[in-house]
Design a protein around this motif. Sequence first.
Motif, PDB file in Angstrom:
ATOM      1  N   LEU A 120       0.810  -1.210   0.000  1.00 25.21           N
ATOM      2  CA  LEU A 120       0.000   0.000   0.000  1.00 25.21           C
ATOM      3  C   LEU A 120       0.846   1.264   0.000  1.00 25.21           C
ATOM      4  CD1 LEU A 120      -2.722  -1.199   2.515  1.00 25.21           C
ATOM      5  CD2 LEU A 120      -3.071  -0.740   0.079  1.00 25.21           C
ATOM      6  N   ALA A 121       2.116   1.141   0.321  1.00 26.85           N
ATOM      7  CA  ALA A 121       3.001   2.311   0.311  1.00 26.85           C
ATOM      8  C   ALA A 121       3.357   2.749  -1.103  1.00 26.85           C
ATOM      9  CB  ALA A 121       4.274   2.013   1.101  1.00 26.85           C
ATOM     10  N   GLU A 122       3.169   1.866  -2.065  1.00 28.46           N
ATOM     11  CA  GLU A 122       3.525   2.184  -3.450  1.00 28.46           C
ATOM     12  C   GLU A 122       2.549   3.215  -4.023  1.00 28.46           C
ATOM     13  OE1 GLU A 122       3.615  -1.452  -5.630  1.00 28.46           O
ATOM     14  OE2 GLU A 122       5.121  -2.373  -4.332  1.00 28.46           O
ATOM     15  N   ASP A 123       3.101   4.170  -4.792  1.00 27.97           N
ATOM     16  CA  ASP A 123       2.267   5.166  -5.450  1.00 27.97           C
ATOM     17  C   ASP A 123       1.503   4.516  -6.605  1.00 27.97           C
ATOM     18  OD1 ASP A 123       3.064   7.245  -3.815  1.00 27.97           O
ATOM     19  OD2 ASP A 123       4.797   7.723  -5.062  1.00 27.97           O
ATOM     20  N   THR A 124       0.236   4.854  -6.755  1.00 24.10           N
ATOM     21  CA  THR A 124      -0.610   4.301  -7.814  1.00 24.10           C
ATOM     22  C   THR A 124      -1.353   5.435  -8.498  1.00 24.10           C
ATOM     23  OG1 THR A 124      -0.938   2.257  -6.552  1.00 24.10           O
ATOM     24  CG2 THR A 124      -2.484   2.696  -8.344  1.00 24.10           C
ATOM     25  N   ASP A 125      -1.340   5.429  -9.819  1.00 20.18           N
ATOM     26  CA  ASP A 125      -2.102   6.400 -10.593  1.00 20.18           C
ATOM     27  C   ASP A 125      -3.556   5.937 -10.636  1.00 20.18           C
ATOM     28  OD1 ASP A 125      -3.238   8.141 -12.390  1.00 20.18           O
ATOM     29  OD2 ASP A 125      -1.817   7.754 -14.019  1.00 20.18           O
ATOM     30  N   LEU A 126      -4.446   6.686 -10.030  1.00 25.65           N
ATOM     31  CA  LEU A 126      -5.857   6.305  -9.948  1.00 25.65           C
ATOM     32  C   LEU A 126      -6.689   6.920 -11.067  1.00 25.65           C
ATOM     33  CD1 LEU A 126      -6.367   6.662  -6.079  1.00 25.65           C
ATOM     34  CD2 LEU A 126      -5.674   4.636  -7.383  1.00 25.65           C
ATOM     35  N   GLY A 127      -6.034   7.472 -12.064  1.00 26.54           N
ATOM     36  CA  GLY A 127      -6.744   8.159 -13.132  1.00 26.54           C
ATOM     37  C   GLY A 127      -7.697   7.275 -13.909  1.00 26.54           C
ATOM     38  N   GLU A 128      -7.437   5.960 -13.958  1.00 28.68           N
ATOM     39  CA  GLU A 128      -8.326   5.051 -14.687  1.00 28.68           C
ATOM     40  C   GLU A 128      -9.557   4.658 -13.884  1.00 28.68           C
ATOM     41  OE1 GLU A 128      -6.434   1.885 -17.172  1.00 28.68           O
ATOM     42  OE2 GLU A 128      -4.627   2.489 -16.072  1.00 28.68           O
ATOM     43  N   CYS A 129      -9.576   4.957 -12.594  1.00 28.80           N
ATOM     44  CA  CYS A 129     -10.714   4.588 -11.759  1.00 28.80           C
ATOM     45  C   CYS A 129     -11.938   5.420 -12.122  1.00 28.80           C
ATOM     46  CB  CYS A 129     -10.389   4.790 -10.286  1.00 28.80           C
ATOM     47  SG  CYS A 129      -9.090   3.714  -9.644  1.00 28.80           S
ATOM     48  N   ARG A 130     -13.102   4.837 -11.961  1.00 33.80           N
ATOM     49  CA  ARG A 130     -14.342   5.582 -12.162  1.00 33.80           C
ATOM     50  C   ARG A 130     -14.555   6.618 -11.065  1.00 33.80           C
ATOM     51  NH1 ARG A 130     -19.290   1.614 -14.139  1.00 33.80           N
ATOM     52  NH2 ARG A 130     -18.606   1.399 -16.305  1.00 33.80           N
ATOM     53  N   GLY A 131     -14.145   6.266  -9.855  1.00 30.99           N
ATOM     54  CA  GLY A 131     -14.280   7.171  -8.715  1.00 30.99           C
ATOM     55  C   GLY A 131     -12.944   7.336  -8.026  1.00 30.99           C
ATOM     56  N   PRO A 132     -12.003   8.056  -8.615  1.00 34.14           N
ATOM     57  CA  PRO A 132     -10.657   8.156  -8.019  1.00 34.14           C
ATOM     58  C   PRO A 132     -10.654   8.739  -6.615  1.00 34.14           C
ATOM     59  CG  PRO A 132     -10.953   9.739  -9.808  1.00 34.14           C
ATOM     60  CD  PRO A 132     -12.109   8.813  -9.871  1.00 34.14           C
ATOM     61  N   ALA A 133     -11.569   9.668  -6.335  1.00 37.02           N
ATOM     62  CA  ALA A 133     -11.589  10.267  -4.991  1.00 37.02           C
ATOM     63  C   ALA A 133     -11.970   9.228  -3.934  1.00 37.02           C
ATOM     64  CB  ALA A 133     -12.564  11.442  -4.958  1.00 37.02           C
ATOM     65  N   LEU A 134     -12.938   8.375  -4.244  1.00 39.21           N
ATOM     66  CA  LEU A 134     -13.356   7.319  -3.310  1.00 39.21           C
ATOM     67  C   LEU A 134     -12.220   6.321  -3.083  1.00 39.21           C
ATOM     68  CD1 LEU A 134     -15.407   5.692  -1.655  1.00 39.21           C
ATOM     69  CD2 LEU A 134     -16.217   4.682  -3.812  1.00 39.21           C
ATOM     70  N   VAL A 135     -11.564   5.911  -4.163  1.00 36.74           N
ATOM     71  CA  VAL A 135     -10.466   4.947  -4.036  1.00 36.74           C
ATOM     72  C   VAL A 135      -9.311   5.566  -3.259  1.00 36.74           C
ATOM     73  CG1 VAL A 135      -8.826   3.499  -5.295  1.00 36.74           C
ATOM     74  CG2 VAL A 135     -11.165   3.765  -6.155  1.00 36.74           C
ATOM     75  N   ALA A 136      -9.016   6.839  -3.509  1.00 39.12           N
ATOM     76  CA  ALA A 136      -7.948   7.515  -2.766  1.00 39.12           C
ATOM     77  C   ALA A 136      -8.282   7.569  -1.279  1.00 39.12           C
ATOM     78  CB  ALA A 136      -7.741   8.923  -3.325  1.00 39.12           C
ATOM     79  N   GLU A 137      -9.553   7.853  -0.963  1.00 44.00           N
ATOM     80  CA  GLU A 137      -9.969   7.878   0.445  1.00 44.00           C
ATOM     81  C   GLU A 137      -9.776   6.504   1.086  1.00 44.00           C
ATOM     82  OE1 GLU A 137     -13.956   8.829   3.166  1.00 44.00           O
ATOM     83  OE2 GLU A 137     -14.069   8.896   0.973  1.00 44.00           O
ATOM     84  N   ALA A 138     -10.149   5.444   0.372  1.00 45.84           N
ATOM     85  CA  ALA A 138      -9.990   4.091   0.899  1.00 45.84           C
ATOM     86  C   ALA A 138      -8.517   3.738   1.058  1.00 45.84           C
ATOM     87  CB  ALA A 138     -10.678   3.091  -0.020  1.00 45.84           C
ATOM     88  N   LEU A 139      -7.675   4.179   0.119  1.00 44.56           N
ATOM     89  CA  LEU A 139      -6.242   3.908   0.230  1.00 44.56           C
ATOM     90  C   LEU A 139      -5.653   4.595   1.463  1.00 44.56           C
ATOM     91  CD1 LEU A 139      -4.645   4.057  -3.341  1.00 44.56           C
ATOM     92  CD2 LEU A 139      -4.488   2.202  -1.671  1.00 44.56           C
ATOM     93  N   THR A 140      -6.063   5.820   1.697  1.00 43.07           N
ATOM     94  CA  THR A 140      -5.590   6.522   2.900  1.00 43.07           C
ATOM     95  C   THR A 140      -6.019   5.783   4.157  1.00 43.07           C
ATOM     96  OG1 THR A 140      -5.648   8.667   1.768  1.00 43.07           O
ATOM     97  CG2 THR A 140      -5.720   8.694   4.175  1.00 43.07           C
ATOM     98  N   ALA A 141      -7.273   5.312   4.166  1.00 45.17           N
ATOM     99  CA  ALA A 141      -7.770   4.559   5.316  1.00 45.17           C
ATOM    100  C   ALA A 141      -7.026   3.232   5.469  1.00 45.17           C
ATOM    101  CB  ALA A 141      -9.267   4.314   5.166  1.00 45.17           C
TER     102      ALA A 141
END
Length: 271
Positions: A120-141
């Motif tokens: 989870l420490a690895e950086d991931t480009d979430l640009g392909e996600c339908r909901g990048p903000a939601l996935v980013a929030e889950a990654l932070t959690a």
Amino acid sequence: MQTSTHCLTIGEAEVRKEFVADHEAQAAREWACLVLLAEHAPGLAPRPLRWEDGPTPVIVMERVPGAPLGPQPLGPARTHALGDALRRLYDVPVAAVRDAGIGLRRYGAREHVQVMRDWLAEDTDLGECRGPALVAEALTAARAYVADPPLPEPRETALGIADLNPANVMWDGRVVRLVDFEDGGLSDPAYELADHVEHLGSRLPGVYDAGALAAAVGLDAEGRERMAAYRPLWAAFWLAMLLPGNTAWRRNPPGTTEAHAGHFMALVDAH
């Protein structure tokens, strides 16, 4: 049938499992598990017939009756049968497991937290996600969760299969048999069951009911609490697998990552 770790050749009476290069440890682990189960829980798993040396290791085992579970809820009869099968597996004496040279399962409870911290420490480009903000929030959690997860102390009291993907559960209409022990080993039944119910292949189609399966196996109230405590760790694993570019991302339809992100956060909020 080719997978990432092996190739299966299924005959009328035998199954030939050829492992890819650099998977000798998985082959040796599966062979040891099958030999042990043939002695202590006959009929629960394929009977090992022979080991073939060559450029890559090959295990030949008997073909067990039945067909793999489909992508639908088990229902009471099959849940009860699966619980019986897992109970037989967990009842194999720990001393016999150790005497067979079988160590801890892959991604065991004691190593998995650090594995997830690294992933989870690895950086991931979430640009392909339908909901990048939601996935980013889950990654932070998820990163916050694995930094100091509220997990019980593991109890390696049983032999576990590790991978209870429904494709590895054979049902003949009466009895459940288990296949694919390449990742199996000593484990905690509560940890095993958390893994099984969070496996994406079982969770998305609702194959295993968490409460019903725990009851069928015979977990007591404390065991069920420990199982529930381990579930967010496995949900974090699948969140990582569902990130763009990873295996589960490629295998599942758009929107799966976002739905799983919500599932993970709900589990964490419950604990």
